[in-house]
Design a protein around this motif. Structure first.
Motif, mmCIF file in Angstrom:
data_model
loop_
_atom_site.group_PDB
_atom_site.id
_atom_site.type_symbol
_atom_site.label_atom_id
_atom_site.label_comp_id
_atom_site.label_asym_id
_atom_site.label_seq_id
_atom_site.Cartn_x
_atom_site.Cartn_y
_atom_site.Cartn_z
ATOM 1 N N LEU A 33 0.832 -1.250 -0.265
ATOM 2 C CA LEU A 33 0.072 -0.263 -0.358
ATOM 3 C C LEU A 33 1.074 1.274 0.270
ATOM 4 O O LEU A 33 1.913 1.694 0.558
ATOM 5 N N ALA A 34 0.403 2.255 -0.877
ATOM 6 C CA ALA A 34 1.462 3.659 -0.996
ATOM 7 C C ALA A 34 1.013 4.406 0.189
ATOM 8 O O ALA A 34 0.371 5.467 0.406
ATOM 9 N N SER A 35 1.685 3.889 1.434
ATOM 10 C CA SER A 35 0.813 4.797 3.242
ATOM 11 C C SER A 35 1.489 5.741 3.574
ATOM 12 O O SER A 35 1.330 6.024 4.450
ATOM 13 N N SER A 36 2.653 6.119 2.586
ATOM 14 C CA SER A 36 3.261 7.348 3.342
ATOM 15 C C SER A 36 3.621 8.448 1.866
ATOM 16 O O SER A 36 3.724 7.811 0.855
ATOM 17 N N ASP A 37 3.995 9.572 2.148
ATOM 18 C CA ASP A 37 4.467 10.541 1.158
ATOM 19 C C ASP A 37 5.056 9.824 0.276
ATOM 20 O O ASP A 37 5.166 10.122 -1.028
ATOM 21 N N ALA A 43 -11.567 8.760 -0.950
ATOM 22 C CA ALA A 43 -11.812 7.800 -0.318
ATOM 23 C C ALA A 43 -11.070 6.593 -1.327
ATOM 24 O O ALA A 43 -11.483 6.734 -2.225
ATOM 25 N N GLU A 44 -9.566 6.837 -1.561
ATOM 26 C CA GLU A 44 -9.106 6.390 -2.627
ATOM 27 C C GLU A 44 -7.652 5.914 -2.045
ATOM 28 O O GLU A 44 -7.213 5.946 -0.563
ATOM 29 N N ILE A 45 -7.441 4.601 -2.444
ATOM 30 C CA ILE A 45 -5.922 3.647 -1.655
ATOM 31 C C ILE A 45 -5.790 3.532 -2.942
ATOM 32 O O ILE A 45 -6.282 2.854 -4.265
ATOM 33 N N THR A 46 -4.119 3.300 -3.145
ATOM 34 C CA THR A 46 -3.057 3.149 -4.377
ATOM 35 C C THR A 46 -2.272 2.361 -3.433
ATOM 36 O O THR A 46 -1.430 1.930 -2.409
ATOM 37 N N LEU A 47 -2.584 1.191 -4.804
ATOM 38 C CA LEU A 47 -1.398 -0.065 -4.542
ATOM 39 C C LEU A 47 0.027 0.482 -5.436
ATOM 40 O O LEU A 47 0.085 0.343 -6.713
ATOM 41 N N LEU A 48 0.767 -0.315 -5.004
ATOM 42 C CA LEU A 48 2.374 -0.637 -5.703
ATOM 43 C C LEU A 48 2.749 -1.803 -5.706
ATOM 44 O O LEU A 48 2.084 -2.320 -4.715
ATOM 45 N N SER A 49 3.526 -2.545 -7.090
ATOM 46 C CA SER A 49 4.244 -3.271 -6.546
ATOM 47 C C SER A 49 5.581 -3.369 -7.054
ATOM 48 O O SER A 49 5.509 -2.352 -7.835
ATOM 49 N N TYR A 50 6.242 -3.836 -6.540
ATOM 50 C CA TYR A 50 7.840 -3.557 -6.391
ATOM 51 C C TYR A 50 8.548 -4.847 -7.077
ATOM 52 O O TYR A 50 8.273 -5.880 -6.664
ATOM 53 N N LEU A 51 9.927 -4.912 -7.180
ATOM 54 C CA LEU A 51 10.886 -5.621 -7.826
ATOM 55 C C LEU A 51 11.986 -4.785 -7.252
ATOM 56 O O LEU A 51 12.379 -4.026 -8.050
ATOM 57 N N ASN A 52 12.854 -5.887 -6.949
ATOM 58 C CA ASN A 52 13.594 -5.539 -5.929
ATOM 59 C C ASN A 52 13.893 -3.786 -5.431
ATOM 60 O O ASN A 52 15.045 -2.939 -6.069
ATOM 61 N N GLU A 53 12.967 -3.720 -4.834
ATOM 62 C CA GLU A 53 12.579 -2.349 -4.649
ATOM 63 C C GLU A 53 12.104 -1.171 -4.842
ATOM 64 O O GLU A 53 12.332 -0.333 -4.578
ATOM 65 N N GLN A 54 12.179 -1.212 -6.427
ATOM 66 C CA GLN A 54 11.331 -0.477 -7.321
ATOM 67 C C GLN A 54 10.117 -0.802 -8.252
ATOM 68 O O GLN A 54 9.856 -1.798 -7.925
ATOM 69 N N VAL A 55 9.582 0.406 -7.727
ATOM 70 C CA VAL A 55 8.232 0.479 -8.464
ATOM 71 C C VAL A 55 8.071 -0.387 -10.154
ATOM 72 O O VAL A 55 8.613 0.678 -10.458
ATOM 73 N N VAL A 56 7.044 -1.407 -9.991
ATOM 74 C CA VAL A 56 7.128 -1.567 -11.053
ATOM 75 C C VAL A 56 6.161 -1.364 -12.376
ATOM 76 O O VAL A 56 5.404 -1.791 -12.891
#
Length: 264
Positions: free
Chosen positions: A54-58, A90-103
């Motif tokens: 989850l994109a829970s931080s700035d 009311a929205e949430i953003t999800l991120l997918s990481y590979l080797n700590e890089q957002v893909v």
């Protein structure tokens, strides 16, 4: 407690890896099942695994915004946002990481009485669903690094977003505004259907059409195809790359337990 307050209080737990799965290369070596091990208290995962968070931080929100702007610019769109832009309350953003890089990234907006992005162009259409007592959410700001991501990454983003909307918040319908050039992808791969005519979307300075997806139908596809990538060529849908029905329930249970724990 309001919806966004519950999301905020759950953010500490959700900032950890929600789920991880092997890279597409590993899946090709062992295509019989998705390796979709749930991570609950472990922050560190193997280097060849994708992770959904989850994109829970700035910082994470900025990472998501950067990828959206980059991908939109590559196809000539203006990324939504900036001064004066409407924001779904009311929205949430999800991120997918590979080797700590957002893909990859995907945002879901929830209708809590203050409207959705799609209401700017398609309120009359969405109001028809509301009038029937249906709960409507939207997918927005999808962006994927096509050089490093895969169908598994795209499917996992949609599936985790769907679990939040359907299993936790009990939404019944999802809409998405897409460029006319991309309509067939969403229809063929995810089962969306036409719901609103082509109009000009000022947020991205491009034409858009509204598509609609019913959660009951998605539930059926997940039950039939989830976690079975070997069926992808046969059914021509993205759902074989979704997690299995058992994993769907496991992820939902973990997230619901986390939310309840934060609320106590």
């Amino acid at each position: 407690m309001g919806l966004m307050e519950r999301i905020r209080r759950s953010g500490t737990h959700w900032s950890k890896t929600i789920v991880s799965f092997r890279s597409p290369h590993a899946l090709r070596r062992a295509p019989e099942r998705l390796s979709d091990r749930l991570i609950t208290r472990i922050e560190r995962t193997p280097e060849d695994e994708f992770k959904i968070r989850l994109a829970s931080s700035d910082e994470r929100a900025q990472q998501a915004s950067f990828l959206v702007r980059k991908r939109y610019a590559e196809v000539g769109y203006v990324a939504a946002g900036g001064a004066g832009a409407r924001r779904c309350p009311a929205e949430i953003t999800l991120l997918s990481y590979l080797n700590e890089q957002v893909v990859g990234t995907l945002t879901v907006g929830m209708d809590v009485g203050q409207g959705l992005y799609a209401d700017e162009l398609y309120q009359a259409e969405i109001d028809r669903l509301r009038a029937e007592g249906r709960k409507v959410a939207e997918f927005t700001k999808l962006a994927v690094d096509t050089k490093r991501a895969s169908k598994q990454v795209l499917a996992s983003l949609f599936h985790i977003a769907y679990i939040h909307l359907r299993r936790i918040w009990r939404y019944t319908d999802m809409v998405i505004e897409v460029n006319p050039d991309h309509v067939e992808f969403y229809k063929k791969m995810l089962g969306f259907v036409d719901f609103g005519p082509q109009r000009h979307c000022a947020r991205v300075n491009a034409p858009a059409v509204l598509l609609w997806l019913q959660a009951d139908q998605v539930d059926g596809w997940i039950d039939a195809y989830g976690g079975r990538p070997e069926l992808a060529k046969q059914v021509r849908l993205l759902y074989p790359y979704f997690f299995s029905p058992n994993k769907d329930r496991e992820i939902a249970r973990q997230l619901i337990q986390s939310e309840r724990a934060q609320a106590e």
